[in-house]
Design an enzyme around this catalytic site. Structure first.
Site, short mmCIF file in Angstrom:
data_model
loop_
_atom_site.label_atom_id
_atom_site.label_comp_id
_atom_site.label_asym_id
_atom_site.label_seq_id
_atom_site.Cartn_x
_atom_site.Cartn_y
_atom_site.Cartn_z
N LEU A 56 0.83 -1.21 0.00
CA LEU A 56 0.00 0.00 0.00
C LEU A 56 0.87 1.26 0.00
CD1 LEU A 56 -2.85 -1.05 2.45
CD2 LEU A 56 -2.87 -1.02 -0.04
N SER A 57 2.19 1.09 -0.06
CA SER A 57 3.08 2.26 -0.07
C SER A 57 2.84 3.17 -1.28
CB SER A 57 4.55 1.82 -0.02
OG SER A 57 4.83 1.28 1.24
N LYS B 117 15.78 -5.76 2.92
CA LYS B 117 16.15 -4.75 3.92
C LYS B 117 17.56 -4.94 4.48
CE LYS B 117 11.47 -3.65 5.53
NZ LYS B 117 10.58 -3.53 6.68
N ASP C 65 11.40 2.13 10.20
CA ASP C 65 10.45 1.21 10.86
C ASP C 65 10.41 1.46 12.36
OD1 ASP C 65 9.47 -0.15 8.65
OD2 ASP C 65 11.05 -1.67 8.69
N GLY D 159 12.82 -11.58 13.91
CA GLY D 159 13.20 -11.19 12.56
C GLY D 159 13.53 -9.70 12.50
N ASN E 197 10.82 -16.18 21.03
CA ASN E 197 10.81 -16.65 19.64
C ASN E 197 10.67 -18.15 19.59
OD1 ASN E 197 10.95 -15.89 16.87
ND2 ASN E 197 12.98 -16.81 16.74
N ARG E 198 10.24 -18.63 18.41
CA ARG E 198 10.06 -20.06 18.16
C ARG E 198 11.42 -20.73 18.01
NH1 ARG E 198 7.28 -21.09 12.42
NH2 ARG E 198 9.18 -19.97 11.85
N LYS F 281 17.95 -18.02 17.06
CA LYS F 281 17.72 -16.70 16.49
C LYS F 281 17.29 -15.70 17.59
CE LYS F 281 15.37 -15.06 12.40
NZ LYS F 281 14.32 -15.41 11.44
N TYR G 239 -0.92 -4.87 9.69
CA TYR G 239 -2.01 -3.91 9.46
C TYR G 239 -3.03 -4.42 8.45
CZ TYR G 239 0.96 -2.66 5.51
OH TYR G 239 1.73 -2.70 4.38
P1 NAP Z 1 10.93 -11.99 9.36
O1 NAP Z 1 12.23 -11.28 9.37
O2 NAP Z 1 10.72 -13.11 8.40
O3 NAP Z 1 10.69 -12.55 10.87
C1 NAP Z 1 9.55 -13.23 11.21
C2 NAP Z 1 9.63 -13.77 12.63
O4 NAP Z 1 8.37 -14.37 12.91
C3 NAP Z 1 10.70 -14.82 12.85
O5 NAP Z 1 11.34 -14.60 14.08
C4 NAP Z 1 9.90 -16.12 12.89
O6 NAP Z 1 10.38 -17.06 13.84
C5 NAP Z 1 8.56 -15.68 13.41
N1 NAP Z 1 7.51 -16.57 12.90
C6 NAP Z 1 7.15 -16.78 11.61
N2 NAP Z 1 6.15 -17.67 11.54
C7 NAP Z 1 5.89 -18.08 12.83
C8 NAP Z 1 4.98 -18.98 13.41
N3 NAP Z 1 4.13 -19.68 12.63
N4 NAP Z 1 4.98 -19.12 14.74
C9 NAP Z 1 5.83 -18.42 15.52
N5 NAP Z 1 6.73 -17.55 15.03
C10 NAP Z 1 6.76 -17.37 13.69
O7 NAP Z 1 9.71 -10.98 9.12
P2 NAP Z 1 9.69 -9.39 9.33
O8 NAP Z 1 10.29 -8.73 8.15
O9 NAP Z 1 10.22 -9.08 10.68
O10 NAP Z 1 8.10 -9.09 9.26
C11 NAP Z 1 7.24 -9.55 10.24
C12 NAP Z 1 5.87 -8.90 10.13
O11 NAP Z 1 5.97 -7.51 10.35
C13 NAP Z 1 5.21 -9.05 8.75
O12 NAP Z 1 3.86 -9.41 8.94
C14 NAP Z 1 5.31 -7.67 8.15
O13 NAP Z 1 4.26 -7.38 7.24
C15 NAP Z 1 5.18 -6.81 9.41
N6 NAP Z 1 5.71 -5.45 9.27
C16 NAP Z 1 4.88 -4.40 9.50
C17 NAP Z 1 5.35 -3.12 9.38
C18 NAP Z 1 4.42 -1.95 9.60
O14 NAP Z 1 4.79 -0.85 9.18
N7 NAP Z 1 3.30 -2.12 10.25
C19 NAP Z 1 6.69 -2.88 9.05
C20 NAP Z 1 7.53 -3.96 8.85
C21 NAP Z 1 7.02 -5.25 8.95
P3 NAP Z 1 11.64 -18.05 13.56
O15 NAP Z 1 12.84 -17.24 13.91
O16 NAP Z 1 11.39 -19.18 14.46
O17 NAP Z 1 11.58 -18.41 12.09
#
Ligand code: NAP
Length: 266
Positions: A15-16, A63, A99, A124, A145-146, A150, A209
């Site tokens: 949506l950016s 990123k 962020d 993450g 975390n799971r 990490k 969101y």
């Molecule tokens: P990421 O780097 O891939 O990290 C995801 C994390 O979630 C990892 O630590 C992973 O755990 C954990 N995870 C994934 N699936 C899981 C599950 N089924 N059960 C438990 N833990 C789980 O992702 P990211 O870039 O940080 O983004 C995460 C979320 O933030 C996304 O939904 C993204 O859209 C949102 N976001 C929102 C904004 C905003 O402006 N509102 C900005 C940035 C990101 P493991 O380490 O165990 O794999």
């Protein structure tokens, strides 16, 4: 005319472009914000200079990898290990991270951070921005975390506590922040944690969101918690990008309204 861009892969759901385009129009800036589904990041970054693109938003999965192609990185990028913003000043590319700024602004609108404890679900990129933001405001982050390695690595780097996500019922905190993608569209009936422990928290925040109200937030509301969606974080991280690129204050409420209406299907 100024050109701004989004680098990601995929970018179709973002949506950016909607939000930035609406903001420039409202601000009276003659600009285009173009999403690029990037195949080769190094070539794409070279193109910023070649095409005189003024600023770029960087999203999944670039990123972290984008950092090595930039000329300079601000302190937050170095500490978080991710850049979501590139500023092109006369061909010199600087990486920024908005962020954590977006999250800080959104949180401070409804929650006191200083001296409060925050459970951060996930380890993450967004979790790293969140831990950075909480520490900068004098809060106390606790990482869950799971994947243990990490989570431990993140906690060690930032000097905070770590627990496995299954131990969440044993930990007391003022606020819970979900930074995992669990519950994001299309998996809107999933939540990263069981709802019977939600009453342990006064505030529950989801960085997701879309949908605006995730299952986690719906469960938390039923448990009597005050909830906050990722909409504010999203809008404010974009607003901070516009500030970095133009030096002007963007119309934050208008941007929020535009995104809210799209998410609500209006
Ligand atoms: P990421 O780097 O891939 O990290 C995801 C994390 O979630 C990892 O630590 C992973 O755990 C954990 N995870 C994934 N699936 C899981 C599950 N089924 N059960 C438990 N833990 C789980 O992702 P990211 O870039 O940080 O983004 C995460 C979320 O933030 C996304 O939904 C993204 O859209 C949102 N976001 C929102 C904004 C905003 O402006 N509102 C900005 C940035 C990101 P493991 O380490 O165990 O794999």
């Amino acid at each position: 005319m100024k050109i701004f861009a989004l680098f990601g892969n995929p970018t179709g759901q973002s949506l950016s472009p909607l939000m930035h385009t609406a903001a420039y129009s409202k601000m009276g800036i003659d600009a285009r914000y173009v999403p690029f589904c990037v195949e080769n990041l190094e070539d794409a970054v070279r193109g910023i200079r070649g095409l005189n693109i003024c600023g770029v938003s960087v999203t999944i999965p670039f990123k972290t990898t984008v950092m090595k192609y930039l000329d300079a990185l601000d302190d937050s990028v170095l500490k978080i290990g991710a850049a979501n913003t590139i500023l092109n000043r006369d061909g010199r590319l600087t990486g920024h991270n908005t962020d954590w700024m977006g999250l800080t602004i959104a949180l401070k609108e409804s929650i006191e951070i200083e001296g409060k404890t925050f459970i951060i679900l996930g380890a993450g990129g967004t979790a790293r921005s969140t831990v950075y933001a909480i520490l900068k405001e004098g809060g106390i982050p606790i990482v869950l975390n799971r994947t243990i390695e990490k989570g431990e690595k993140l906690a060690y780097e930032f000097g905070c506590e770590f627990y496995h996500i299954d131990d969440i019922g044993k930990i007391k905190a003022d606020c819970l922040i979900n930074t995992t993608p669990v519950g994001m569209i299309p998996d809107t009936e999933k939540s990263p944690i069981k709802n019977n422990i939600l009453s342990n928290f006064r505030f529950v925040v989801d960085v997701i969101y879309n949908p605006l109200k995730t299952k986690l937030l719906r469960d938390a509301e039923k448990a009597g918690c005050t909830v906050l969606s990722g909409l504010g974080m999203f809008v404010y991280q974009g607003a901070e990008q516009i500030k970095i690129w133009t030096g002007m204050e963007p119309p934050r409420e208008f941007m929020k309204q535009v995104v809210f209406e799209r998410l609500n299907g209006n």
